[in-house]
Design a protein around this motif. Structure first.
Motif: not given
Ligand code: PMP
Length: 445
Positions: A209-212, A217-219, A224-225, A252-255
């Motif tokens: 299991i690898v967590t960010p 994820h913000e990057t 993507c934006n 993680f607070g990323v949408t």
């Protein structure tokens, strides 16, 4: 343990099903045990042997094998009303409303029948919506048995990871290492205007299991934006498990723009779903022009099981209970590894856990992370915790399958049969199960 009946069943199965199974991971060697029934957190095989189960159907079974009463009656009343109709039913609206109410990025949902079908449809939707072809995936990520994501190599040299996929399909897929912000920036600089979507498990659960790491994820969100690509979180494993009802995106607070679901959202029955903002999801037919359809999609029994499962979790301390048992297990495992195998690593979060047989990094430190890797830069083991699928792939797979998995099975503990797939604690596990499991780990290690 006697396994006579399982052996006989496997012989028969080998004559009529390829490899004797209907999903590759089930073909454990020298033969799998065939399950007769479940009981709480346990499974009982065809010869009457009992195992503490951490496979949990590979993720769908939040409550183990004894479903809470409201879930059972919801399933039974829908099954006895007639299995399915080919016309919409109330319960699918209710489940869609529940998902939209709890998952931050979701306004609308299309239900399908498996995690694979969800990712296939999400990729088609992203391509249709953006009118672009390329998909970025993580090396070591898994998104089901589908052509666009069974791709190995790197962004400069992608190639099919299985027979049966044309090279010309793989050319549209760009694999990058998880947690490596520089690598994905470069891929966007080179191909950004052609990238329809980045498809990522918020936590690698299949080479895991690898967590960010902080900010990864913000990057992805930012890139993507900037380039007009869609961020797709594949929450088939993490959905309604990590971060509770808000899923990993809430934790993680990323949408993301789109989310794929499976497993828990169907309460143990075949399911998948694609959720996201209405202006994107409405590109699916019949409101839009990206074709999507399915005879069994939104199956009433599945929808009822999923809805009752999630409603029960909303009304009880399900996640707190499961997560604290899992923490107890991870921390017990950490102590055992420190004593018996300091070169190995305990990973996981929420109700996911695994021991990884890595020797790199951790050996030099001779210490284990205390609470499953959270990728906290202040943790003394930060450097030695796996950051990518490749870090996990360095594990000693031969030892895992040939020895360790068998040793645990012989001690009455059922783990996932390969080194890389997550294991799960359920609401049905007890402290006694955890103690028995820790004893088995200590002996087997
Ligand atoms: N995505 C992820 C992250 C998965 O873990 C899986 C299966 N374990 C899938 C997609 C595919 O789901 P299914 O097996 O239901 O097709």
């Amino acid at each position: 343990m006697n396994h006579e009946r399982s052996r006989d069943l496997y012989d028969r199965a080998l004559s009529v099903m390829p490899g004797g199974v209907n999903s590759s991971v089930r073909a454990t060697q020298p033969y799998p045990f065939f399950v007769d029934s479940g009981d709480g957190a346990h499974v009982i095989d065809a010869d009457g042997n009992r195992y503490v189960d951490y496979v949990m159907g590979y993720g769908p079974l939040l409550y183990g094998h004894d479903l809470p009463e409201p879930v059972q009656s919801a399933i039974q009343s829908h099954a006895s009303a007639g299995p399915m109709y080919g016309a919409p039913t109330e319960v699918e609206v209710e489940l869609a409303e529940f998902v939209a109410r709890h998952v931050p990025s979701v306004e609308m949902v299309r239900f399908v029948n498996s995690g694979t079908e969800a990712t296939v449809s999400a990729v088609r939707l992203a391509r249709g919506y953006t009118e672009r072809n390329k998909i970025v995936v993580m090396q070591g990520g898994y998104h089901g048995a589908q052509e666009s994501t069974l791709v190995a190599g790197d962004a400069d040299n992608p190639s099919p990871s299985t027979a049966g996929i044309p090279h010309s399909f793989a050319e549209h897929t760009l694999p990058v290492p998880f947690n490596d912000s520089e690598a994905i920036r470069t891929v966007f600089e080179d191909h950004g205007d052609d990238i329809a979507a980045v498809l990522v498990e918020p936590i690698l659960g299949n080479k895991g299991i690898v967590t960010p790491v902080d900010g990864y994820h913000e990057t992805l969100r930012e890139l993507c934006n900037d380039y007009g690509s869609l961020l797709v979180f594949d929450e088939v494993i993490t959905g309604f498990r990590v971060g509770g009802l808000q899923c990993a995106q809430g934790k993680f607070g990323v949408t993301p723009d789109l989310t794929t679901f499976g497993k828990i959202v169907g309460g143990g029955f075949p399911v998948g779903a694609i959720g996201g903002k209405s202006n994107i999801i409405e590109h699916f037919t019949p409101s839009g022009d990206v074709f999507q359809s399915g005879t069994f999609s939104g199956h009433p029994v599945t929808m009822a099981a999923g809805l009752a499962t999630l409603e029960y979790a909303a009304e009880h301390d399900v996640y707190d209970h499961i997560n604290s048992l899992a923490e107890q297990l991870r921390s017990g495992l950490t102590d055992i590894l420190a004593d018996r195998a300091p070169e190995y690593t305990v990973v996981g979060t929420d109700s996911m856990f695994k021991t990884i047989f890595t020797r790199d990094g951790a050996t030099e430190r001779g210490e284990q992370c205390g609470a499953g890797c959270r990728q906290d830069p202040n943790c003394p083991n930060f450097e030695s915790c796996p950051k990518t699928g490749a870090d996990v792939a360095n594990a000693e797979t031969d030892r895992w399958e040939r020895l360790f998995w068998q040793e645990m099975k012989d001690r009455g503990v059922f783990l996932t049969a390969n080194q890389f797939e997550s294991q799960f604690v359920s609401y049905a596990h007890t402290e006694e199960d955890i103690e028995k499991t820790l004893e088995a780990y200590a002996e087997a290690l």
